[in-house]
Structure formats: C-alpha cells, structure tokens
Scaffold this active site. Structure first.
Site, PDB file in Angstrom:
ATOM      1  N   ARG A  13       0.695  -0.925  -0.300  1.00 62.82           N
ATOM      2  CA  ARG A  13      -0.257   0.318  -0.021  1.00 62.82           C
ATOM      3  C   ARG A  13       0.687   1.417  -0.072  1.00 62.82           C
ATOM      4  NH1 ARG A  13      -3.376   0.438   5.016  1.00 62.82           N
ATOM      5  NH2 ARG A  13      -3.833   2.293   3.784  1.00 62.82           N
ATOM      6  N   HIS A  21     -19.676  11.290   2.342  1.00 61.85           N
ATOM      7  CA  HIS A  21     -19.530  10.097   2.980  1.00 61.85           C
ATOM      8  C   HIS A  21     -21.340  10.216   3.650  1.00 61.85           C
ATOM      9  CE1 HIS A  21     -19.069   6.144   5.725  1.00 61.85           C
ATOM     10  NE2 HIS A  21     -20.043   7.029   6.982  1.00 61.85           N
TER      11      HIS A  21
HETATM   12  C1  GRF Z   1     -21.025   7.328  -2.441  1.00 56.00           C
HETATM   13  O1  GRF Z   1     -22.735   7.267  -2.122  1.00 56.00           O
HETATM   14  C2  GRF Z   1     -20.772   8.305  -1.097  1.00 56.00           C
HETATM   15  O2  GRF Z   1     -20.417   9.108  -0.587  1.00 56.00           O
HETATM   16  C3  GRF Z   1     -19.384   7.152  -1.430  1.00 56.00           C
HETATM   17  O3  GRF Z   1     -19.333   6.219  -2.196  1.00 56.00           O
HETATM   18  C4  GRF Z   1     -20.640   6.137  -2.918  1.00 56.00           C
HETATM   19  C5  GRF Z   1     -19.804   6.517  -4.622  1.00 56.00           C
HETATM   20  O4  GRF Z   1     -21.145   6.239  -5.425  1.00 56.00           O
HETATM   21  N1  GRF Z   1     -18.191   7.581  -0.265  1.00 56.00           N
HETATM   22  P1  GRF Z   1     -20.963   7.132  -6.779  1.00 56.00           P
HETATM   23  O5  GRF Z   1     -19.585   5.849  -7.004  1.00 56.00           O
HETATM   24  O6  GRF Z   1     -20.670   8.322  -6.911  1.00 56.00           O
HETATM   25  O7  GRF Z   1     -21.891   6.939  -7.851  1.00 56.00           O
END
Ligand code: GRF
Length: 206
Positions: free
Chosen positions: A67, A111
């Site tokens: 990583r 989030h």
């Molecule tokens: C979103 O719901 C975000 O909150 C989370 O991952 C998801 C990504 O969705 N961290 P997308 O790939 O932007 O459609």
C-alpha cells in the site's frame, strides 16, 4: 486571469459523484479537474473522466509492492497533475498516513451518513439497521481515522418510513451530487478554514 483551482478526484466505482463534479464544477468558477485516479483499472468512473477529456490513471494494489508504494505512486501522479485538492468520490481504499502528509488539509471525502454516526462501510445499511428516521450526507476533510476528519458540510433528509437501502440511496445520491460540488466551490474560493481555536472544527465563509 488567475490560474484555475486544480482538483484531482479518486473513485473506485460507478462515479456518479465524479459525474456531478464534471457536470457542475469542472471548467466553471475557476475550477478544473486535472485528473481522475482509481484503484480499479476498469472503474466506470475512469470511463466518465475519459469521456470528459480528463486524464486518468489506475493504481491497483496488485501492481505495487504494498500500500505504501501504491500510495506513493498515486501521490506522485497527483502532484504531477498539479492538483491543489484531492476529492475522494467513492474511493474505497484507506489512504496511508504518508499519503495524507503530502496533502495536509487537502483531501476531502463524501460519506453517505451524518457523521459521526455510521462511519465506515455500509453506512446506509447501518443506519437502516439502527432504525433511524433521519439520514444524510457529510463532506469532511480526511484524517488518519475512518471518516473522522473535520466536517465541512452536512445535509439531512427525513425518511421516517424508510426500509429499503435502494430507496434511501436515491435520496442520498441526490444530496451528494449537490453537497460535494458545493464543498469544492467553497474550498476553491478559500471559504473553508480550520478554526484556530479548535482544529476539530471548520469555519465557513465569507
Ligand atoms: C457514495 O455514496 C459516497 O458517499 C460513498 O461512495 C459512494 C460513491 O458513489 N463514499 P458513486 O461512485 O459516486 O456513484
């Protein structure tokens, strides 16, 4: 004319948040997406970036010793693109402390819950299992913890009858697609700073 505020976006999946950024932020208000990176070589997000003419790069863990090496290569690429802000839009990997140290207060995440409730994976499912009636979205700076950094913006949605994750996600995504671009615009115009009296908090404005 002043030079644009340059952002890099990292995404692992579908990239609907990336699309919202490309559609509503990129090339406007003095903001430019200068690169989209992923840990998943065939992520739909990378396709969206290519369609928009934005440079892409993939950094799968399997292509690196560990990583630390992967994140070092990722950080080198972001620096070469000249990004001033790194936006995590569904980036499903933890970033190493060494990566974060290269972009202090320069990494933000979206989030799908009202932090500090329901950090980590499956946030909407966690909230449903808990029986909450109010869901929401948080945009926050990324620190070394899991969804623990200073909060920039939050928006709630009352769904008192919700039982189904897909239904909740419909509402959550609509909020995310507004809130993440809004946070990027605020940061780009210097309207977000850490409270010197309490670096756990951010101050917004003017
Ligand atoms: C979103 O719901 C975000 O909150 C989370 O991952 C998801 C990504 O969705 N961290 P997308 O790939 O932007 O459609």
């Amino acid at each position: 004319m002043s030079s644009p505020f340059r952002i890099a976006v990292l995404a692992s999946g579908t990239g609907s948040n990336l699309q919202a950024i490309l559609d509503t932020v990129h090339g406007r208000d003095g903001i430019e997406v200068v690169g989209v990176g992923s840990n998943v070589a065939d992520a739909r997000a990378l396709e969206r970036a290519r369609t928009a003419g934005v440079p892409t790069a993939a950094f799968p863990l399997a292509g690196h010793a560990d990583r630390a090496a992967r994140d070092a290569a990722l950080a080198d690429w972001i620096e070469r693109q000249g990004a001033e802000l790194v936006v995590l839009a569904g980036y499903m990997q933890l970033l190493t402390p060494a990566f974060l140290a290269r972009f202090p207060q320069r990494v933000v995440n979206v989030h799908p819950a009202l932090l500090p409730a329901f950090p980590g994976l499956r946030a909407v499912e966690q909230a449903l299992e808990h029986g909450v009636r109010v869901f929401g979205v948080t945009v926050h700076y990324v620190d070394e913890g899991v969804d623990t950094g200073p909060i920039i913006l939050q928006r709630a949605v009352e769904l008192p009858q919700a039982r189904d994750a897909d239904e909740v996600f419909g509402h959550i995504h609509a909020i995310e697609h507004e809130l993440l671009p809004e946070a990027i615009r605020l940061i780009a115009r210097g309207a977000v700073r850490l409270d010197p009296a309490d670096p756990r908090r951010t101050l917004l404005g003017p």
